[in-house]
Scaffold this motif. Structure first.
Motif, PDB file in Angstrom:
ATOM      1  N   GLU A   1     -12.357   1.767  12.074  1.00  0.00           N
ATOM      2  CA  GLU A   1     -12.419   0.809  13.175  1.00  0.00           C
ATOM      3  C   GLU A   1     -12.827  -0.579  12.695  1.00  0.00           C
ATOM      4  OE1 GLU A   1     -11.604   0.848  16.389  1.00  0.00           O
ATOM      5  OE2 GLU A   1     -10.711   2.803  16.030  1.00  0.00           O
ATOM      6  N   THR A   2     -13.737  -0.621  11.729  1.00  0.00           N
ATOM      7  CA  THR A   2     -14.160  -1.928  11.205  1.00  0.00           C
ATOM      8  C   THR A   2     -12.995  -2.640  10.536  1.00  0.00           C
ATOM      9  OG1 THR A   2     -16.406  -1.100  10.841  1.00  0.00           O
ATOM     10  CG2 THR A   2     -15.757  -3.085   9.647  1.00  0.00           C
ATOM     11  N   LEU A   3     -12.222  -1.871   9.732  1.00  0.00           N
ATOM     12  CA  LEU A   3     -11.065  -2.463   9.069  1.00  0.00           C
ATOM     13  C   LEU A   3     -10.039  -2.936  10.084  1.00  0.00           C
ATOM     14  CD1 LEU A   3      -9.450  -3.094   6.500  1.00  0.00           C
ATOM     15  CD2 LEU A   3      -8.588  -0.743   6.559  1.00  0.00           C
ATOM     16  N   LYS A   4      -9.852  -2.151  11.134  1.00  0.00           N
ATOM     17  CA  LYS A   4      -8.865  -2.528  12.153  1.00  0.00           C
ATOM     18  C   LYS A   4      -9.228  -3.858  12.809  1.00  0.00           C
ATOM     19  CE  LYS A   4      -8.459   0.108  15.798  1.00  0.00           C
ATOM     20  NZ  LYS A   4      -8.077   1.263  16.642  1.00  0.00           N
ATOM     21  N   GLN A   5     -10.509  -4.087  12.995  1.00  0.00           N
ATOM     22  CA  GLN A   5     -10.944  -5.346  13.597  1.00  0.00           C
ATOM     23  C   GLN A   5     -10.828  -6.503  12.612  1.00  0.00           C
ATOM     24  OE1 GLN A   5     -11.607  -5.641  16.837  1.00  0.00           O
ATOM     25  NE2 GLN A   5     -11.161  -3.445  17.010  1.00  0.00           N
ATOM     26  N   GLU A   6     -10.965  -6.199  11.311  1.00  0.00           N
ATOM     27  CA  GLU A   6     -10.918  -7.253  10.303  1.00  0.00           C
ATOM     28  C   GLU A   6      -9.492  -7.703   9.984  1.00  0.00           C
ATOM     29  OE1 GLU A   6     -12.866  -5.721   6.909  1.00  0.00           O
ATOM     30  OE2 GLU A   6     -14.900  -5.980   7.715  1.00  0.00           O
ATOM     31  N   VAL A   7      -8.506  -6.785  10.134  1.00  0.00           N
ATOM     32  CA  VAL A   7      -7.130  -7.101   9.738  1.00  0.00           C
ATOM     33  C   VAL A   7      -6.495  -8.061  10.742  1.00  0.00           C
ATOM     34  CG1 VAL A   7      -4.821  -6.178   9.401  1.00  0.00           C
ATOM     35  CG2 VAL A   7      -6.793  -4.964   8.478  1.00  0.00           C
ATOM     36  N   GLU A   8      -5.935  -9.131  10.217  1.00  0.00           N
ATOM     37  CA  GLU A   8      -5.237 -10.108  11.065  1.00  0.00           C
ATOM     38  C   GLU A   8      -3.752  -9.786  11.173  1.00  0.00           C
ATOM     39  OE1 GLU A   8      -4.818 -14.964  11.550  1.00  0.00           O
ATOM     40  OE2 GLU A   8      -5.623 -14.103   9.700  1.00  0.00           O
ATOM     41  N   TYR A   9      -3.135  -9.426  10.037  1.00  0.00           N
ATOM     42  CA  TYR A   9      -1.725  -9.058  10.043  1.00  0.00           C
ATOM     43  C   TYR A   9      -1.412  -8.298   8.753  1.00  0.00           C
ATOM     44  CZ  TYR A   9      -1.076 -13.027   6.863  1.00  0.00           C
ATOM     45  OH  TYR A   9      -1.157 -13.893   5.798  1.00  0.00           O
ATOM     46  N   GLY A  10      -0.225  -7.751   8.687  1.00  0.00           N
ATOM     47  CA  GLY A  10       0.226  -7.050   7.489  1.00  0.00           C
ATOM     48  C   GLY A  10       1.592  -7.541   7.062  1.00  0.00           C
ATOM     49  N   VAL A  11       1.905  -7.348   5.797  1.00  0.00           N
ATOM     50  CA  VAL A  11       3.213  -7.725   5.255  1.00  0.00           C
ATOM     51  C   VAL A  11       3.777  -6.528   4.486  1.00  0.00           C
ATOM     52  CG1 VAL A  11       4.491  -9.218   3.685  1.00  0.00           C
ATOM     53  CG2 VAL A  11       2.674 -10.177   5.117  1.00  0.00           C
ATOM     54  N   VAL A  12       4.965  -6.087   4.898  1.00  0.00           N
ATOM     55  CA  VAL A  12       5.668  -5.022   4.201  1.00  0.00           C
ATOM     56  C   VAL A  12       6.761  -5.674   3.354  1.00  0.00           C
ATOM     57  CG1 VAL A  12       6.999  -2.904   4.415  1.00  0.00           C
ATOM     58  CG2 VAL A  12       5.236  -3.451   6.108  1.00  0.00           C
ATOM     59  N   THR A  13       6.745  -5.401   2.053  1.00  0.00           N
ATOM     60  CA  THR A  13       7.733  -5.970   1.141  1.00  0.00           C
ATOM     61  C   THR A  13       8.597  -4.855   0.574  1.00  0.00           C
ATOM     62  OG1 THR A  13       6.188  -7.736   0.515  1.00  0.00           O
ATOM     63  CG2 THR A  13       8.105  -7.385  -0.907  1.00  0.00           C
ATOM     64  N   PHE A  14       9.911  -4.986   0.757  1.00  0.00           N
ATOM     65  CA  PHE A  14      10.873  -4.034   0.217  1.00  0.00           C
ATOM     66  C   PHE A  14      11.493  -4.623  -1.046  1.00  0.00           C
ATOM     67  CE2 PHE A  14      10.850  -3.325   4.819  1.00  0.00           C
ATOM     68  CZ  PHE A  14      10.590  -1.961   4.866  1.00  0.00           C
ATOM     69  N   PHE A  15      11.491  -3.859  -2.136  1.00  0.00           N
ATOM     70  CA  PHE A  15      12.044  -4.321  -3.400  1.00  0.00           C
ATOM     71  C   PHE A  15      13.375  -3.640  -3.668  1.00  0.00           C
ATOM     72  CE2 PHE A  15       7.419  -4.764  -3.987  1.00  0.00           C
ATOM     73  CZ  PHE A  15       7.362  -6.132  -4.227  1.00  0.00           C
ATOM     74  N   TYR A  16      14.413  -4.463  -3.885  1.00  0.00           N
ATOM     75  CA  TYR A  16      15.735  -3.972  -4.233  1.00  0.00           C
ATOM     76  C   TYR A  16      15.925  -4.111  -5.744  1.00  0.00           C
ATOM     77  CZ  TYR A  16      16.613  -4.609   0.771  1.00  0.00           C
ATOM     78  OH  TYR A  16      16.544  -4.552   2.139  1.00  0.00           O
TER      79      TYR A  16
END
Length: 337
Positions: free
Chosen positions: A276-291
């Protein structure tokens, strides 16, 4: 007698068949125009239009679904794609698995404890696809299932006969029809009702599923992400032949040392945060796909109080990373393959 377990065994058996080296089937000759008739325990088997029996190279082929007949009761599993069809037939006696690109198949005996897998040749009677229907050699399949086969050349009638020992292993007709009704509808069958978002929401609520994200991926299927306190799972919800919804077996994923998980399955990357603490701290996420050749693609996700997301994988060959960016500048990272 409950045979639902056989679908799980089929999945395991598939690995043994398709990981080996084998001769590849060349183009088969055209089938004849004559359509044989079929009897099962002296009762005629009706065929739907475009799903009839076929004679090819003096062998009788039938749609694989014939073996779901109440007098046979073989579980049938078929997976079509552009290059090949793979399939399994399973009854109380044997498990049989194959694909349409190979000249041999694998089978194991359900009546023994070791379930040893044996590779056998089709002897020129390799299954094939006709008008999107998987056609299998009648005699080869039936005899492996423990059924006697006779052919009357004058009347073009193929007769399948089960003995008393075989019939003792069968469910009642009602029980068998109920089991068939629990199987998913094929995607090319337009007779069923398409899955809707309100129906999915009600299904999740009725089954007490803590769904964080989901996506309808086809007319009869949706992929869902469920998250509890310490684990997550991604599974497919499917329309069944009885009209109801049901979900498949899923493998749960636990948290990493930083309190979140990244898992690749069912055509998606799932990102789940448990702490729960991490969930409150996270602002956004980035998923990077490598080809290949150094190319990449990124997708940004905003949590905004959510516990997790499903991100569609754009290509089956990609790998990637998931980075979670904290409000204080912290970065949490994990990879998927």
């Amino acid at each position: 007698m409950n045979r639902k377990w056989t679908f799980v065994l089929a999945a395991g058996l598939m690995v043994a068949v398709f990981s080996r080296s084998d001769n590849v089937v060349s183009a088969a000759p055209e089938h004849s125009t004559g359509i044989p008739n079929l009897l099962i325990d002296d009762q005629p088997v009706p065929f739907m239009k475009n799903h009839q029996a076929i004679v090819r190279n003096n062998r009788v082929y039938v749609p694989i679904g014939v073996f779901e007949h109440p007098s046979i009761q073989a579980n049938v599993w078929v997976h079509p794609n552009e290059e090949e069809y793979t399939g399994s037939l399973i009854n109380h006696k044997v498990q049989l698995t194959f694909d349409t690109t190979r000249t041999s198949f694998s089978y194991s005996d359900n009546e023994t404890d070791n379930h040893k897998t044996t590779i056998a040749s089709w002897n020129g009677a390799t299954p094939f696809v006709h008008e999107k229907e998987l056609m299998v050699p009648l005699r080869a399949i039936a005899e492996k299932l423990g059924i006697q086969v006779k052919w009357n050349n004058k009347t073009s009638v193929a007769s399948l006969t089960t003995d008393a020992e075989y019939r003792e292993q069968l469910d009642t007709v009602e029980e068998w029809e109920d089991l068939l009704g629990e199987q998913p509808i094929e995607e090319d069958d337009v007779s069923g009702e398409a899955i809707t978002e309100p129906e999915l929401s009600a299904y999740f609520e009725d089954n007490d599923l803590a769904i964080s994200d989901y996506e309808i991926v086809s007319r009869y299927a949706a992929v869902a992400l469920e998250i509890d306190e310490s684990e997550s799972s991604v599974f497919t919800v499917e329309r069944r032949k009885n009209g109801q919804l049901g979900w498949d077996i899923s493998i749960k994923t636990g948290a990493n040392e930083e309190g979140f998980s990244v898992h690749r399955t069912n055509g998606f990357v799932s990102v789940a945060v448990y702490d729960e603490t991490l969930k409150q701290e996270v602002e956004y996420g980035v998923v990077t796909f490598f080809y290949g050749k150094g190319e990449s693609k990124t997708e940004k996700i905003y949590f905004e109080g959510n516990s997790g997301f499903l991100v569609k994988i754009p290509d089956s060959q990609v790998t990637g990373t998931v980075r979670l960016y904290g409000k204080d500048g912290s970065i949490y990272e994990d990879t998927f393959w």
